[in-house]
Design a protein around this motif. Structure first.
Motif, PDB file in Angstrom:
ATOM      1  N   ASN A   1       4.737   9.085   0.373  1.00 61.96           N
ATOM      2  CA  ASN A   1       4.640   8.325  -0.867  1.00 61.96           C
ATOM      3  C   ASN A   1       3.180   7.998  -1.180  1.00 61.96           C
ATOM      4  OD1 ASN A   1       5.688   7.147  -3.134  1.00 61.96           O
ATOM      5  ND2 ASN A   1       6.391   5.290  -2.123  1.00 61.96           N
ATOM      6  N   ARG A   2       2.459   7.579  -0.146  1.00 63.71           N
ATOM      7  CA  ARG A   2       1.043   7.239  -0.298  1.00 63.71           C
ATOM      8  C   ARG A   2       0.239   8.483  -0.697  1.00 63.71           C
ATOM      9  NH1 ARG A   2      -2.142   2.876  -0.935  1.00 63.71           N
ATOM     10  NH2 ARG A   2      -4.213   3.738  -0.828  1.00 63.71           N
TER      11      ARG A   2
ATOM     12  N   LEU B   1      11.872  -3.709  14.465  1.00 66.42           N
ATOM     13  CA  LEU B   1      12.439  -3.499  13.130  1.00 66.42           C
ATOM     14  C   LEU B   1      13.655  -2.573  13.171  1.00 66.42           C
ATOM     15  CD1 LEU B   1       9.129  -3.047  11.082  1.00 66.42           C
ATOM     16  CD2 LEU B   1      10.644  -5.029  11.010  1.00 66.42           C
TER      17      LEU B   1
ATOM     18  N   GLN C   1       0.832  -1.217   0.000  1.00 59.62           N
ATOM     19  CA  GLN C   1       0.000   0.000   0.000  1.00 59.62           C
ATOM     20  C   GLN C   1       0.860   1.259   0.000  1.00 59.62           C
ATOM     21  OE1 GLN C   1      -2.983   0.063  -0.683  1.00 59.62           O
ATOM     22  NE2 GLN C   1      -3.739  -1.985  -0.245  1.00 59.62           N
ATOM     23  N   SER C   2       2.077   1.153   0.509  1.00 58.71           N
ATOM     24  CA  SER C   2       3.068   2.217   0.350  1.00 58.71           C
ATOM     25  C   SER C   2       4.436   1.643   0.671  1.00 58.71           C
ATOM     26  CB  SER C   2       2.772   3.417   1.246  1.00 58.71           C
ATOM     27  OG  SER C   2       3.609   4.510   0.859  1.00 58.71           O
ATOM     28  N   PHE C   3       5.472   2.310   0.176  1.00 54.24           N
ATOM     29  CA  PHE C   3       6.838   1.874   0.493  1.00 54.24           C
ATOM     30  C   PHE C   3       7.697   3.119   0.664  1.00 54.24           C
ATOM     31  CE2 PHE C   3       6.771   2.510  -4.045  1.00 54.24           C
ATOM     32  CZ  PHE C   3       7.960   3.186  -4.286  1.00 54.24           C
ATOM     33  N   THR C   4       8.844   2.929   1.306  1.00 52.74           N
ATOM     34  CA  THR C   4       9.813   4.016   1.423  1.00 52.74           C
ATOM     35  C   THR C   4      11.202   3.415   1.439  1.00 52.74           C
ATOM     36  OG1 THR C   4      10.422   5.996   2.686  1.00 52.74           O
ATOM     37  CG2 THR C   4       9.795   4.068   3.963  1.00 52.74           C
ATOM     38  N   VAL C   5      12.167   4.169   0.959  1.00 52.12           N
ATOM     39  CA  VAL C   5      13.558   3.719   0.987  1.00 52.12           C
ATOM     40  C   VAL C   5      14.268   4.557   2.035  1.00 52.12           C
ATOM     41  CG1 VAL C   5      15.657   3.325  -0.346  1.00 52.12           C
ATOM     42  CG2 VAL C   5      13.414   3.209  -1.475  1.00 52.12           C
ATOM     43  N   LEU C   6      14.545   3.918   3.163  1.00 49.96           N
ATOM     44  CA  LEU C   6      15.099   4.631   4.319  1.00 49.96           C
ATOM     45  C   LEU C   6      16.618   4.647   4.224  1.00 49.96           C
ATOM     46  CD1 LEU C   6      14.455   5.904   7.153  1.00 49.96           C
ATOM     47  CD2 LEU C   6      14.680   3.599   8.091  1.00 49.96           C
ATOM     48  N   LEU C   7      17.197   5.836   4.418  1.00 45.40           N
ATOM     49  CA  LEU C   7      18.644   5.973   4.252  1.00 45.40           C
ATOM     50  C   LEU C   7      19.350   6.440   5.517  1.00 45.40           C
ATOM     51  CD1 LEU C   7      18.179   7.493   0.736  1.00 45.40           C
ATOM     52  CD2 LEU C   7      19.423   5.383   1.196  1.00 45.40           C
TER      53      LEU C   7
ATOM     54  N   MET D   1      18.525  12.493   0.555  1.00 42.31           N
ATOM     55  CA  MET D   1      17.293  11.730   0.762  1.00 42.31           C
ATOM     56  C   MET D   1      17.334  11.098   2.159  1.00 42.31           C
ATOM     57  SD  MET D   1      14.474  11.193  -0.703  1.00 42.31           S
ATOM     58  CE  MET D   1      14.656  11.627  -2.432  1.00 42.31           C
ATOM     59  N   VAL D   2      16.252  11.266   2.905  1.00 39.97           N
ATOM     60  CA  VAL D   2      16.182  10.687   4.252  1.00 39.97           C
ATOM     61  C   VAL D   2      15.384   9.378   4.210  1.00 39.97           C
ATOM     62  CG1 VAL D   2      15.288  11.016   6.592  1.00 39.97           C
ATOM     63  CG2 VAL D   2      16.466  12.892   5.423  1.00 39.97           C
ATOM     64  N   SER D   3      14.181   9.469   3.685  1.00 36.21           N
ATOM     65  CA  SER D   3      13.355   8.276   3.514  1.00 36.21           C
ATOM     66  C   SER D   3      12.475   8.543   2.300  1.00 36.21           C
ATOM     67  CB  SER D   3      12.525   8.010   4.772  1.00 36.21           C
ATOM     68  OG  SER D   3      11.946   6.729   4.722  1.00 36.21           O
ATOM     69  N   TYR D   4      12.917   8.065   1.150  1.00 39.32           N
ATOM     70  CA  TYR D   4      12.263   8.394  -0.116  1.00 39.32           C
ATOM     71  C   TYR D   4      10.750   8.329   0.000  1.00 39.32           C
ATOM     72  CZ  TYR D   4      10.477   8.069  -4.829  1.00 39.32           C
ATOM     73  OH  TYR D   4       9.732   8.303  -5.961  1.00 39.32           O
TER      74      TYR D   4
ATOM     75  N   GLY E   1       8.078   8.928   5.313  1.00 38.83           N
ATOM     76  CA  GLY E   1       8.350   8.490   3.938  1.00 38.83           C
ATOM     77  C   GLY E   1       7.192   7.674   3.379  1.00 38.83           C
ATOM     78  N   LEU E   2       6.681   6.742   4.196  1.00 43.13           N
ATOM     79  CA  LEU E   2       5.545   5.913   3.765  1.00 43.13           C
ATOM     80  C   LEU E   2       4.312   6.768   3.506  1.00 43.13           C
ATOM     81  CD1 LEU E   2       5.692   2.889   6.270  1.00 43.13           C
ATOM     82  CD2 LEU E   2       6.106   2.791   3.805  1.00 43.13           C
TER      83      LEU E   2
ATOM     84  N   GLU F   1      -0.804   0.073  11.919  1.00 41.90           N
ATOM     85  CA  GLU F   1      -1.551  -0.937  11.183  1.00 41.90           C
ATOM     86  C   GLU F   1      -2.968  -0.476  10.830  1.00 41.90           C
ATOM     87  OE1 GLU F   1       0.222  -1.553  13.975  1.00 41.90           O
ATOM     88  OE2 GLU F   1       1.853  -2.705  13.084  1.00 41.90           O
TER      89      GLU F   1
ATOM     90  N   ASP G   1      17.307   0.749   3.361  1.00 44.97           N
ATOM     91  CA  ASP G   1      16.385  -0.148   4.048  1.00 44.97           C
ATOM     92  C   ASP G   1      14.999   0.114   3.442  1.00 44.97           C
ATOM     93  OD1 ASP G   1      15.556  -1.925   5.935  1.00 44.97           O
ATOM     94  OD2 ASP G   1      15.846  -0.598   7.663  1.00 44.97           O
TER      95      ASP G   1
ATOM     96  N   ILE H   1       3.725   1.017  -5.543  1.00 44.35           N
ATOM     97  CA  ILE H   1       2.517   0.833  -4.743  1.00 44.35           C
ATOM     98  C   ILE H   1       1.583  -0.055  -5.560  1.00 44.35           C
ATOM     99  CG2 ILE H   1       0.474   2.033  -3.845  1.00 44.35           C
ATOM    100  CD1 ILE H   1       2.342   4.380  -3.119  1.00 44.35           C
TER     101      ILE H   1
ATOM    102  N   VAL I   1       3.486  -3.526   8.931  1.00 38.50           N
ATOM    103  CA  VAL I   1       4.678  -2.741   8.605  1.00 38.50           C
ATOM    104  C   VAL I   1       5.863  -3.699   8.626  1.00 38.50           C
ATOM    105  CG1 VAL I   1       6.151  -0.841   9.312  1.00 38.50           C
ATOM    106  CG2 VAL I   1       3.681  -0.726   9.725  1.00 38.50           C
ATOM    107  N   HIS I   2       6.550  -3.820   7.501  1.00 41.67           N
ATOM    108  CA  HIS I   2       7.726  -4.704   7.488  1.00 41.67           C
ATOM    109  C   HIS I   2       8.667  -4.333   6.344  1.00 41.67           C
ATOM    110  CE1 HIS I   2       9.925  -8.112   9.036  1.00 41.67           C
ATOM    111  NE2 HIS I   2       8.952  -8.325   9.919  1.00 41.67           N
ATOM    112  N   ARG I   3       9.749  -5.107   6.243  1.00 41.84           N
ATOM    113  CA  ARG I   3      10.747  -4.834   5.206  1.00 41.84           C
ATOM    114  C   ARG I   3      10.397  -5.551   3.903  1.00 41.84           C
ATOM    115  NH1 ARG I   3      14.233  -4.598   9.796  1.00 41.84           N
ATOM    116  NH2 ARG I   3      15.102  -2.498   9.706  1.00 41.84           N
TER     117      ARG I   3
ATOM    118  N   LEU J   1      11.136  -0.206   3.550  1.00 51.54           N
ATOM    119  CA  LEU J   1      10.016  -0.538   4.434  1.00 51.54           C
ATOM    120  C   LEU J   1       8.713  -0.325   3.688  1.00 51.54           C
ATOM    121  CD1 LEU J   1      12.104   1.056   6.933  1.00 51.54           C
ATOM    122  CD2 LEU J   1      10.745  -0.840   7.808  1.00 51.54           C
ATOM    123  N   ALA J   2       7.700  -1.096   4.091  1.00 49.37           N
ATOM    124  CA  ALA J   2       6.441  -1.034   3.344  1.00 49.37           C
ATOM    125  C   ALA J   2       5.246  -1.290   4.242  1.00 49.37           C
ATOM    126  CB  ALA J   2       6.466  -2.071   2.217  1.00 49.37           C
ATOM    127  N   LEU J   3       4.102  -0.816   3.771  1.00 47.92           N
ATOM    128  CA  LEU J   3       2.812  -1.180   4.357  1.00 47.92           C
ATOM    129  C   LEU J   3       2.266  -2.304   3.497  1.00 47.92           C
ATOM    130  CD1 LEU J   3       1.250   2.398   4.727  1.00 47.92           C
ATOM    131  CD2 LEU J   3       2.439   1.068   6.493  1.00 47.92           C
TER     132      LEU J   3
END
Lengths: 159, 383
Positions: free
Chosen positions: B148-149, B135, A84-90, B194-197, B144-145, B245, A102, A130, A117-119, A104-106
């Protein structure tokens, strides 16, 4: 009133440094016990369903936060789902740069209304989208210990 | 809503990246002295009750509420501390006056963010210990999540978010209270680390130190004490489900519900037309746009276009964050919402200086409690 004088030399700005040592045990509760046991023993996801609200909670709860009913209807969901969403954590937890990004995604597991929420793993940054379909990868059974980390990550369904 | 309770005094101190010359208590004291002077009240004699807003972990002290009375003139008086957004504390103070229980009440919130050596770790400690914290991810991944959404759902672009940063930092150049005024281009934001795309370093508001105190009074006392009472016309607050969640990842529903409550109280049906300007949470660039839509200042997906058109600039049709917001003034932790409200007060008094808006009568302040919360509060004021 108010301040007539202030510290006006940087080297005179004194400070004391301290830290707070905190350790806790966090019980998982009735719903959490069942959720993690299903993962540990069967590599499956268990959720609770509210028939009134037509909503399935994963991770499960023993009550519905929408209508406040007690929930005792258990359903199996996943192990595949939709991002449902993702992000690339730096950045690392302490704010310093991460060596490897890293992801992470919903993840909305099939049959669930909530998200996990997981990798994400085994996926190129340019493949991320998405709506992409993913599935859970669990640790080998004997290494599982009843934690969210018993799920290694989610990978693309066609990987 | 009749004119029942007014803000009769405001005081502030700090609003800088560092304040090593004072302790947090002295920062609060300075803001309090200014607010009491501004209101023309003696705290020991006139102020009947005090509400403060603070969070133990950001203060680095357990039971921090015990540490607030002395520097506010509140010793041996009714005082309590709320853990929430600054505007939650403001609303609690307002309600104390509205009930008739108190005639004059002070509210305080502050940030000594520069004292915090592990801010991201504290933020991570707010996540669920069983399902999320293991995690070990920096909590900015949540922004970031969500960003993006939001971009995917509304068609808003990173460029439009970057325009918010450029606008707010530009506004801050004209605000002497703002710590992070700058003239920057959209490219600067897009090209920053970029911190958290898709969230980059410049999409995030940098932290600042500061303290804010406001004095509220019931109508009769307000009219007696103040030449320019600023009236509280509506308040609202709301929490979405906190869990990562179950929360609404697309809409800032906490903002929508908080605003609806405030609009109802103020008798406002079409906020874009009936309000003159707004100071709203912009902890992250996209949050200003997401909050604008939730607050019904435009339709979903339209906020980015309005920023592109310049409609939310100081000279635009509906200025948003003329102060520079948190992106331009610095993020004041739980005092951020009170900083938004402070700007509304100064604008309605005609005391905003170089960035004064013309002919403003009604303004909205909206505060969000920051990551990882889904907690917001709205206040509508008029002069």
């Amino acid at each position: 009133m108010a301040l007539l004088e202030k510290v006006d030399k940087n080297i005179e700005a004194r400070a004391w440094q301290g830290e707070i040592p905190i350790q806790s045990r966090y019980t998982c509760g009735l719903a959490g016990e069942k959720f993690f046991r299903e993962i540990m023993e069967n590599g499956r996801f268990a959720g609770t369903h509210c028939a009134e609200c037509e909503y399935t909670y994963v991770p499960p709860t023993i009550y519905c936060e929408r209508c406040f009913a007690k929930l005792d209807e258990w359903v199996e969901v996943g192990p595949e789902g939709t991002v449902q969403s993702f992000t690339v954590l730096l950045v690392a937890p302490d704010g310093t740069p991460l060596e490897e990004p890293d992801i992470l995604a919903l993840i909305q597991l099939d049959g669930a209304d909530s998200v996990l929420v997981h990798r994400l793993g085994k996926v190129g940054l340019d493949e991320l989208a998405i709506g992409m379909r993913v599935k859970a990868v669990f640790k080998p059974k004997k290494e599982r210990e009843g934690s969210i980390l018993d799920i290694v990550h989610f990978v693309p369904v066609n990987a | 809503m009749p004119k029942e309770v007014a803000i009769i005094g405001v005081g502030y101190a700090g609003f800088r990246a560092l304040t090593p010359e004072v302790s947090y208590k002295e920062l609060m004291y300075e803001a309090a002295v200014k607010a009491y002077e501004d209101a023309g009240v003696d705290p020991r004699r006139d102020i009947e009750s005090f509400v403060t807003v603070a969070e133990d972990f950001t203060e680095g002290t357990s039971i921090f509420d015990e540490y607030v009375p002395d520097q506010l003139g509140a010793v041996l008086k009714p005082v309590h501390t709320i853990s929430g957004e600054g505007l939650h504390g403001f609303i609690a103070a307002y309600l104390q006056v509205l009930t008739g229980a108190m005639d004059i009440v002070a509210v305080e919130a502050h940030s000594k963010a520069s004292n915090i050596l592990t801010p991201d770790e504290i933020m991570a400690f707010a996540m669920d210990p069983v399902y999320n914290r293991p995690l070990r991810a920096n909590p900015h991944f949540i922004a970031g999540l969500e960003m993006n959404r939001y971009l995917c759902e509304t068609g808003t672009t990173r460029e439009q978010c970057a325009l918010v940063v450029a606008k707010n930092k530009h506004n801050a150049l004209y605000n002497p209270l703002a710590a992070y005024g700058a003239s920057i281009a959209v490219e600067d934001v897009l090209e920053s680390e970029m911190v958290s795309y898709p969230l980059s370093r410049l999409d995030m508001s940098p932290r600042a130190d500061g303290a804010i105190v406001m004095v509220l009074a019931a109508r009769e006392r307000a009219e007696e004490l103040s030449d320019i009472p600023i009236w509280i016309r509506g308040v609202g607050w709301c929490n979405d489900s906190f869990s990562l969640e179950n929360r609404d990842w697309t809409n800032a529903i906490y903002a929508a519900r908080a605003a609806e409550m405030a609009y109802r109280m103020a008798g406002i049906r079409t906020p874009w037309q009936e309000l003159d300007f707004a100071e709203i949470d912009d902890t992250f660039s996209y949050k200003e746009l997401q909050h604008m839509e939730a607050l019904r200042l435009c339709r979903p997906g339209e906020a980015g276009l309005l920023v592109e058109d310049g409609a939310t600039e100081i000279g635009g049709e509906f200025p948003v964050n003329p102060s520079g917001g948190s992106l331009g003034m610095g993020h004041l932790l739980d005092a951020s919402g009170l900083a938004r409200l402070l700007e509304v007060v100064l604008q309605l008094r005609g005391e905003a200086g170089q960035h004064q808006l013309s002919d403003v009568e009604t303004g909205l302040a909206f505060g969000w409690r920051g990551l990882p919360t889904t907690s917001g509060a709205a206040v509508i004021l008029s002069n």
